[in-house]
Design an enzyme around this catalytic site. Structure first.
Site, PDB file in Angstrom:
ATOM      1  CG  ASP A   8      -1.959   1.064   1.197  1.00 17.95           C
ATOM      2  OD1 ASP A   8      -3.142   0.718   1.213  1.00 17.95           O
ATOM      3  OD2 ASP A   8      -1.595   2.249   1.142  1.00 17.95           O
ATOM      4  CG  ASP A 102      -2.847   3.377  -2.495  1.00 17.22           C
ATOM      5  OD1 ASP A 102      -3.895   2.713  -2.374  1.00 17.22           O
ATOM      6  OD2 ASP A 102      -2.248   3.892  -1.537  1.00 17.22           O
ATOM      7  CD  GLU A 103      -5.694  -1.131  -0.709  1.00 15.87           C
ATOM      8  OE1 GLU A 103      -5.477  -1.939   0.206  1.00 15.87           O
ATOM      9  OE2 GLU A 103      -6.532  -0.223  -0.632  1.00 15.87           O
TER      10      GLU A 103
HETATM   11  P1  TTP Z   1      -5.329   5.019   0.962  1.00 15.85           P
HETATM   12  O1  TTP Z   1      -4.314   3.976   0.716  1.00 15.85           O
HETATM   13  O2  TTP Z   1      -6.497   4.679   1.827  1.00 15.85           O
HETATM   14  O3  TTP Z   1      -4.650   6.275   1.657  1.00 15.85           O
HETATM   15  P2  TTP Z   1      -3.257   6.948   1.361  1.00 15.85           P
HETATM   16  O4  TTP Z   1      -2.430   6.158   0.404  1.00 15.85           O
HETATM   17  O5  TTP Z   1      -3.489   8.381   0.973  1.00 15.85           O
HETATM   18  O6  TTP Z   1      -2.574   6.972   2.790  1.00 15.85           O
HETATM   19  P3  TTP Z   1      -1.932   5.744   3.622  1.00 15.85           P
HETATM   20  O7  TTP Z   1      -0.486   6.106   3.770  1.00 15.85           O
HETATM   21  O8  TTP Z   1      -2.645   5.732   4.913  1.00 15.85           O
HETATM   22  O9  TTP Z   1      -2.148   4.506   2.809  1.00 15.85           O
HETATM   23  O10 TTP Z   1      -5.906   5.575  -0.390  1.00 15.85           O
HETATM   24  C1  TTP Z   1      -5.105   5.708  -1.561  1.00 15.85           C
HETATM   25  C2  TTP Z   1      -5.520   6.933  -2.367  1.00 15.85           C
HETATM   26  O11 TTP Z   1      -6.906   6.862  -2.713  1.00 15.85           O
HETATM   27  C3  TTP Z   1      -5.363   8.227  -1.604  1.00 15.85           C
HETATM   28  O12 TTP Z   1      -4.059   8.782  -1.717  1.00 15.85           O
HETATM   29  C4  TTP Z   1      -6.423   9.103  -2.220  1.00 15.85           C
HETATM   30  C5  TTP Z   1      -7.509   8.138  -2.661  1.00 15.85           C
HETATM   31  N1  TTP Z   1      -8.635   8.187  -1.709  1.00 15.85           N
HETATM   32  C6  TTP Z   1      -9.729   9.010  -1.989  1.00 15.85           C
HETATM   33  O13 TTP Z   1      -9.779   9.656  -3.039  1.00 15.85           O
HETATM   34  N2  TTP Z   1     -10.763   9.071  -1.066  1.00 15.85           N
HETATM   35  C7  TTP Z   1     -10.753   8.388   0.113  1.00 15.85           C
HETATM   36  O14 TTP Z   1     -11.693   8.489   0.923  1.00 15.85           O
HETATM   37  C8  TTP Z   1      -9.625   7.544   0.399  1.00 15.85           C
HETATM   38  C9  TTP Z   1      -9.553   6.751   1.678  1.00 15.85           C
HETATM   39  C10 TTP Z   1      -8.593   7.473  -0.539  1.00 15.85           C
HETATM   40 MG    MG Z   2      -2.190   4.087   0.638  1.00 12.57          MG
END
Ligand code: TTP
Ligand code: MG
Length: 350
Positions: A8, A102-103
């Protein structure tokens, strides 16, 4: 015993913006969503210290952190980074299940890289991702799929956490139920009302009690808490193409510079085809070019083996469509024909 890795990216959209604009690197930053209500997509780790979170309204976030810089998102750039990380995954296994840009889950049970050590593979994938994109990722490694996902949050950002087989039992016993994928806020409240807070609580009630008081969801929750649910990475395993690509640190500004990259791309493609024993199943050659303005074009030709001259022709054709635009990415690939047995099975199913 299975070996799963969950990867992730760290504050993904925000990390891309910080990478591309050094002025944003050291300030509390959030990405404005595109929705009318004006909620944030994500925030960097500096902003998170003030309590700023994904899905929070711009207004609320500004109240928590008055210096917060909110920039609009650039989806095309996030997609490009996402493609790059998926290309990295494909170097290690075909068993990849992307969950979002992203994951992804990877099943590396049969991977031979790093002498089969999933911990080292995760380390190397994160290094490869950094080399390819300039972005950091976190990883979770475990013999149970959903535990790998929980584990990838443990050492964020830019860290990894492994749960070894003999640690599974304790890990599940102390696990707060809200961390299990699929247990949302409302479900958690209902479980809490029945006195269920951790994996241990669920296990002590037993599967019958869970069926009676929580229903079918309770049974699957019990199986998870008891470590009986290993999970499976689901992927479309019939490969239709294989390609390699590279995003250049400095744009290529002439056709000759692009052609000079062909031998390296070809070497990489040969390596990947040989590794997966696909060399004799080629049915098409293709070239992809992404220009500085992010416009992507591709050219292909039916052919049944690798041929440098054809790649040169295809690249020349694709490059010329850009009208002298600089080039940021080049890729070459092949189409893969199905194995005869697969065609046979498909025709039976028809
Ligand atoms: P996530 O992996 O949930 O969050 P992140 O990568 O920003 O942070 P973390 O380090 O905690 O993993 O989500 C990935 C991307 O998806 C995030 O950068 C933006 C998008 N996203 C949205 O557009 N809306 C949302 O509510 C969430 C949770 C994520
Ligand atoms: Mg993330």
């Amino acid at each position: 015993m299975k070996k799963f890795i969950h990867i992730d990216m760290d504050c993904f959209y925000a990390a891309v913006e910080m990478r591309d604009n050094p002025k944003l690197a050291c300030v509390p930053l959030a990405i404005g969503g595109n929705s009318r209500r004006g909620v944030l997509s994500t925030a960097n780790y500096i902003a998170r210290e003030y309590g700023v979170r994904s899905a929070m309204s711009n207004y609320h976030a500004k109240q928590l952190c008055p210096d917060l810089v909110i920039v609009p998102g650039r989806m095309a750039v996030y997609k490009e980074a996402s493609n790059q990380i998926r290309e990295v995954f494909s170097r290690y296994t075909d068993l990849v299940e992307p969950l979002s840009l992203d994951e992804a889950y990877l099943d590396v049970t049969d991977s031979t890289a790093c002498k089969g050590s999933a911990t080292l593979i995760a380390q190397q994938i994160r290094a490869d991702i950094y080399n390819a994109t300039g972005l950091t990722a976190s990883a979770g490694i475990a013999p149970i799929k959903f535990i790998a996902k929980i584990a990838s949050d443990e050492k964020k950002p830019n860290g990894q956490f492994v749960v070894l087989p003999h640690e599974i039992d304790d890990f599940l016993a102390q696990l707060p139920l809200g961390k299990i994928p699929g247990v949302g806020k409302v479900t958690l409240e209902k479980l809490n009302l029945k006195g269920l807070y951790t994996g241990k609580d669920v296990r002590e009630k037993g599967v019958n009690w869970m069926q009676q008081h929580v229903g079918n969801f309770g049974v699957s929750l019990y199986q998870k808490c008891a470590g009986e649910y290993v999970g499976k990475v689901s992927t479309d395993r019939i490969r239709k193409s294989l390609s390699v690509e590279h995003t250049y640190e400095y744009n290529k500004t002439s056709l000759q510079e692009c052609l000079d990259e062909l031998p390296r791309l070809l070497d990489e493609l040969v390596l990947r085809l040989n590794k997966q024993q696909l060399r004799n199943r080629i049915n098409k050659l293709s070239v992809k070019v992404k220009f500085a303005n992010f416009v992507v074009t591709s050219a292909d030709q039916v052919y049944h083996e690798l041929n440098t001259e054809i790649f040169v022709q295809l690249l020349t054709k694709a490059y010329q469509r850009g009208l002298q635009q600089p080039v940021r990415l080049l890729g070459i690939g092949v189409g893969i024909k199905n194995e005869p047995e697969q065609n046979f099975q498909l025709s039976i199913l028809d």
